[in-house]
Design a protein around this motif. Structure first.
Motif, mmCIF file in Angstrom:
data_model
loop_
_atom_site.group_PDB
_atom_site.id
_atom_site.type_symbol
_atom_site.label_atom_id
_atom_site.label_comp_id
_atom_site.label_asym_id
_atom_site.label_seq_id
_atom_site.Cartn_x
_atom_site.Cartn_y
_atom_site.Cartn_z
ATOM 1 N N GLU A 46 -8.315 -26.179 -30.424
ATOM 2 C CA GLU A 46 -8.935 -26.444 -29.676
ATOM 3 C C GLU A 46 -9.863 -27.305 -28.532
ATOM 4 N N LEU A 89 -5.901 -32.617 -35.767
ATOM 5 C CA LEU A 89 -5.555 -32.947 -34.188
ATOM 6 C C LEU A 89 -6.119 -32.040 -33.381
ATOM 7 N N ARG A 106 -6.504 -29.484 -29.109
ATOM 8 C CA ARG A 106 -4.565 -29.844 -29.231
ATOM 9 C C ARG A 106 -5.225 -28.316 -29.053
ATOM 10 N N ARG A 107 -4.020 -27.625 -28.402
ATOM 11 C CA ARG A 107 -4.565 -25.614 -28.175
ATOM 12 C C ARG A 107 -2.377 -25.467 -28.845
ATOM 13 N N HIS A 162 3.745 -24.666 -31.982
ATOM 14 C CA HIS A 162 4.077 -25.109 -31.431
ATOM 15 C C HIS A 162 2.649 -25.523 -30.281
ATOM 16 N N LEU A 163 2.815 -27.153 -30.180
ATOM 17 C CA LEU A 163 1.414 -27.030 -29.423
ATOM 18 C C LEU A 163 1.200 -27.546 -27.621
ATOM 19 N N ASP A 164 0.174 -27.521 -26.722
ATOM 20 C CA ASP A 164 0.277 -27.823 -25.261
ATOM 21 C C ASP A 164 0.799 -28.849 -24.997
ATOM 22 N N ASP A 165 0.787 -30.119 -25.845
ATOM 23 C CA ASP A 165 1.150 -31.522 -25.510
ATOM 24 C C ASP A 165 2.509 -31.502 -25.640
ATOM 25 N N GLY A 166 2.956 -30.438 -26.738
ATOM 26 C CA GLY A 166 4.151 -30.712 -26.511
ATOM 27 C C GLY A 166 5.028 -30.846 -27.973
ATOM 28 N N ARG A 167 4.122 -31.175 -28.769
ATOM 29 C CA ARG A 167 4.085 -31.803 -30.060
ATOM 30 C C ARG A 167 4.658 -30.118 -31.067
ATOM 31 N N THR A 168 5.264 -30.036 -31.981
ATOM 32 C CA THR A 168 5.514 -29.587 -32.615
ATOM 33 C C THR A 168 4.811 -29.308 -34.647
#
Length: 401
Positions: free
Chosen positions: A35, A74, A77-78, A90-96
């Motif tokens: 994070e 990464l 990224r949260r 699942h990440l806070d930027d929409g990435r998985t």
């Protein structure tokens, strides 16, 4: 061994897992999610060396180690959700991120007092930078909580020439960890170095210092009515494990796994949750104590590194590391405090070197005459001897069991 591993948490536990995976010959893809935007750093130093130097102590040997570990980093990224079958973060930027194996190492965060939004807390590098900047203009510091983190910050602030008052609701702060006799002896360090310790009371109100429209010092009022000068307030009253994120995010079917609890990610003695392929280590893990088998969260450096090596041994099939007794250390006012084992298992406490009012002492915690823990104040040589004996006893007991 190949496949893929995702490590959620890029501090000591997560980095230790990454190192152990490569050391055990894992050749698959590893994703390390953190994070914070910073490369891993030494959190214990934030309450000590960093407040003086302003320089974080890195956990990586140098930047080249990050390349040698051959992972996808990464940072900043949260993680906001976790689904299984397949295991997906699942990440806070929409990435998985999908992986065969997931290691949860998301740590913990400070418990907060909502009544004091202006208070400082210390967990992250950014927290430490803000606190250091504030302390530069502080003459009087009030610390709510006289546990290890509060005591370490009090020690560091005192060395900076700041007047410090520690406030704790317990009659003997630290007694839950060290027992009343040893804790009381440790508490005398504060008075010896000009730090005021007030027990059996809490902070009721805090009025921050002001410069406009007129300059006025900060003040705190305690629950017994006492008023004290306090330009800055720091709160150190424990932590909460970072577990609430590990649920299926909105729009995804499923419910939180049963091992995802408010007290930590529940695991067995091998760091395994009940979901195959998902492990938890470090401050966020609620795991059996190696001495008592009772589930607990152990928020210490050695626990994070030991659990990382143990989880990786299970994942890779490598030999498990030898079990060791829980270990903790602290530095306060130039003194080294060390504890190994489980004082709660003792029914007797025996002083074996020095005295409780001397600059150095060593104490054995025993149950039916058998040592179950050892504590030392500024006596690392004797402490190490008894710590090694605790480890040997633990391994022998496990072999018999």
């Amino acid at each position: 061994m190949t496949g893929s591993v995702a490590i959620v948490g890029a501090s000591l536990a997560g980095l230790s897992a990454l190192r152990a995976l490569r050391a055990c010959g894992f050749r698959g893809h590893i994703t390390l999610i953190g994070e914070e935007p910073h490369l891993p750093y030494d959190r214990p130093a934030l309450s000590k060396e960093f407040l003086h130097s302003g320089e974080p102590l890195p956990l990586l040997e140098d930047h080249s180690e990050a390349t040698e570990l051959d992972a996808e980093w990464l940072l900043g990224r949260r993680a906001i959700g976790l689904t299984t079958c397949p295991h997906t973060i699942h990440l806070d930027d929409g990435r998985t991120i999908t992986a065969d194996t997931v290691i949860l190492a998301t740590g913990a965060r400070p418990r907060r007092l909502s009544a004091f939004p202006e208070a400082h807390y210390l967990r992250s590098l950014d927290d430490a930078r803000l606190l250091r900047e504030t302390l530069a203009g502080t003459t009087h510091l009030a610390v709510a909580g006289a546990g290890f983190i509060g005591a370490e910050i009090a020690s560091s602030a005192q060395a900076m020439g700041i007047q410090v008052t520690l406030v704790d609701p317990a009659a003997i702060p630290g007694a839950h960890a060290l027992g009343p006799v040893v804790a009381a002896a440790c508490n005398t360090l504060h008075a010896r170095h000009g730090v005021q310790l007030l027990t059996g009371v809490s902070i009721a109100t805090h009025i921050p210092a002001t410069t406009e429209p007129v300059a006025a010092p900060g003040m705190v009022r305690l629950t017994d009515g006492t008023t004290l000068r306090a330009d800055t307030l720091l709160v150190g009253i424990g932590s909460t494990p970072n577990t609430e994120w590990a649920v299926p995010p909105a729009g995804h079917h499923g419910t939180p796994e049963s091992w995802c609890t408010a007290t930590g990610f529940a695991t067995d003695s091998l760091c395994r949750t009940t979901t195959p392929g998902i492990y938890a280590i470090g401050d966020c893990a609620h795991s059996p104590d190696p001495l008592t088998a009772h589930p607990t969260r152990t928020e210490h450096w050695t626990a994070a590194t030991t659990q990382a090596r143990l989880a990786v041994a299970v994942i890779t099939g490598a030999p498990a590391p030898a079990p060791t007794a829980p270990y903790f250390w602290s530095r306060q006012y130039g003194k080294l405090l060390q504890l190994a084992g489980n004082p709660h298992a003792a029914n007797d406490v025996r002083l074996i070197d020095g005295s409780y009012d001397a600059p150095s002492c060593t104490v054995l915690y025993e149950r039916a005459g058998v040592p179950v823990a050892v504590f030392a104040l500024d006596n690392p040589r004797l402490f190490t001897r008894h710590r090694k004996q605790l480890d040997r006893t633990l391994r022998s007991d496990l072999e018999i069991a």
